[in-house]
Design an enzyme around this catalytic site. Structure first.
Site, PDB file in Angstrom:
ATOM      1  N   HIS A   1       0.864  -1.167   0.000  1.00 39.21           N
ATOM      2  CA  HIS A   1       0.000   0.000   0.000  1.00 39.21           C
ATOM      3  C   HIS A   1       0.903   1.220   0.000  1.00 39.21           C
ATOM      4  O   HIS A   1       1.709   1.401   0.905  1.00 39.21           O
ATOM      5  CB  HIS A   1      -0.921  -0.014   1.221  1.00 39.21           C
ATOM      6  CG  HIS A   1      -1.914   1.106   1.183  1.00 39.21           C
ATOM      7  ND1 HIS A   1      -3.174   0.962   0.639  1.00 39.21           N
ATOM      8  CD2 HIS A   1      -1.812   2.393   1.569  1.00 39.21           C
ATOM      9  CE1 HIS A   1      -3.812   2.118   0.720  1.00 39.21           C
ATOM     10  NE2 HIS A   1      -3.010   3.003   1.281  1.00 39.21           N
ATOM     11  N   CYS A   2       0.797   2.030  -1.054  1.00 39.84           N
ATOM     12  CA  CYS A   2       1.696   3.171  -1.198  1.00 39.84           C
ATOM     13  C   CYS A   2       1.024   4.438  -0.661  1.00 39.84           C
ATOM     14  O   CYS A   2       0.017   4.867  -1.212  1.00 39.84           O
ATOM     15  CB  CYS A   2       2.088   3.352  -2.667  1.00 39.84           C
ATOM     16  SG  CYS A   2       3.027   4.861  -2.938  1.00 39.84           S
TER      17      CYS A   2
END
Ligand SMILES: [Zn+2]
Ligand SMILES: [Zn+2]
Length: 399
Positions: free
Chosen positions: A128-129
């Site tokens: 998850h960026c």
């Protein structure tokens, strides 16, 4: 028509929500500062538009900005793609080979993982960026990686403009003595004199933008190298971790099994083509994957199930010795506990003295585990975080 309008409005609201987060705000801020400063510096002080080189340079600067933003917004708004709710393997007997997601209430497709931030099972999840405030996965892997390539390239061009602007503008104002360097910012000593003088604030702004651009080049460039490795090996960061654990497990039990990672096609070019296609849509549907010889659709998911079972076997039982309110940073449990609290956003739940905990993974002061809610029913457990203080269990926190 009304329904369509409300759908569009709803989508815009979702997109707006995605933008209102520290990640996209900082990322877009850096892009805005670097590209605007590069254009201003180039046109006003370094390479005027009335020269051919200056025009080409300016068009290239605009090009970088447009391409960077295009891939950035694509990665953010197209998203990784989620496993459809209610998904299950085509053959019902295959259900035993895949994990079940209690939150999504559907089976987890091969290569998918549940993201707590997105609150959905993400297809081919890598991570998850926070910078795109979305997951990097199946659908946006190419645009995400292109953004990671273009941003450093654009920053290198911008850095060149900043350095050249400062050099050409300052060169006229610097006098070198035997032991001193003097900068006279009041006026240029020699020609050419720009229409707008390159003052101290312009110098400071250019220097600041140069710092931002160089920092971005290094940081984002490293992320690009990591993502290229992921693509060329066809092995996400999560899958590398699973593979390591598989080797650990086989070594621990001395089963003599040989684990072959199923998605690496054995050729970097083939792996590359799975993500980067001319149509922009990655190969396949994100649910069923091409596997190498000797493997099948569920090679990896079966290994994951084995690891899950192994985790249960190797877990250690603890009993809570104190009540805990579920606060993120426990202030009433002493200074040491407070300062060894992990810096995670993971939510925690309250505990009562005497609660039974099944710990599966240990850090120095903390342990991950399951809280046994009812000893008579199996499977009704919750994932927990435990603070250990000199081997005495103090607090149990939920993940
Ligand atoms: Zn899920
Ligand atoms: Zn996510």
């Amino acid at each position: 028509m009304g329904a369509l309008c409300s759908v569009i409005r709803f989508e815009n609201l979702q997109e707006l929500k995605r933008l209102c987060h520290w990640g996209p705000i900082i990322a877009l801020g850096v892009i805005a500062i670097c590209s605007t400063m590069a254009m201003i510096d180039a046109v006003m002080w370094y390479w005027p538009l009335d020269t051919t080189g200056g025009s080409v340079n300016f068009i290239m600067l605009i090009n970088w900005t447009v391409m960077i933003l295009y891939n950035y917004f694509n990665a953010m708004f197209i998203g990784p793609g989620y496993v459809p709710l209610g998904w299950k393997p085509e053959k019902s007997q295959d259900c035993m080979y895949v994990q079940y997601c209690k939150v999504c209430q559907s089976y987890k497709a091969p290569r998918s993982h549940h993201c707590r931030k997105c609150n959905r099972c993400v297809m081919k999840m890598d991570h998850h960026c926070p910078w795109i405030n979305n997951c990097c996965g199946y659908q946006n892997h190419a645009s995400f990686t292109l953004f990671l390539l273009l941003a450093p390239l654009g920053c290198i061009h911008a850095s060149f403009i900043f350095v050249m602007t400062m050099y050409t503008q300052l060169y006229n104002r610097i006098s070198f003595g035997w032991s001193s360097v003097k900068i006279d910012m009041s006026a240029a000593k020699r020609d050419p004199l720009p229409i707008i003088p390159f003052g101290l604030s312009a110098f400071a702004a250019s220097l600041f933008a140069l710092g931002l651009a160089l920092g971005t080049t290094i940081a984002v460039g490293m992320l690009f190298i990591i993502q290229m490795k992921v693509i060329l090996r066809n092995k996400t960061s999560i899958e590398s971790w699973i593979e390591d654990k598989a080797k650990d497990r086989i070594q621990y039990y001395k089963t003599g099994e040989i684990f072959i990672f199923p998605y690496d096609m054995g050729s970097k070019w083939k792996n590359f083509k799975q993500v980067f296609t001319w149509s922009g849509i990655p190969e396949g549907d994100g649910l069923e994957w091409r596997v190498r010889e000797g493997c099948h659709q569920y090679t990896l998911t079966i290994e994951q199930l084995k690891q899950k079972a192994d985790k249960r076997v190797r877990s250690v039982r603890y009993r809570a010795v104190e009540d805990y309110s579920g606060a993120c940073c426990p202030v009433t449990k002493g200074v040491k506990t407070f300062f060894t609290t992990p810096c995670t956003e993971e939510p925690r739940i309250a505990l009562c003295k005497g609660d039974l905990i099944l710990a599966t993974r240990g850090l120095k002061h903390w342990m991950y585990g399951d809280k046994v809610l009812d000893s008579t029913t199996d499977g009704t457990k919750q994932l927990l975080l435990i603070i250990l203080q000199e081997a005495n269990l103090v607090i149990v926190l939920a993940v």
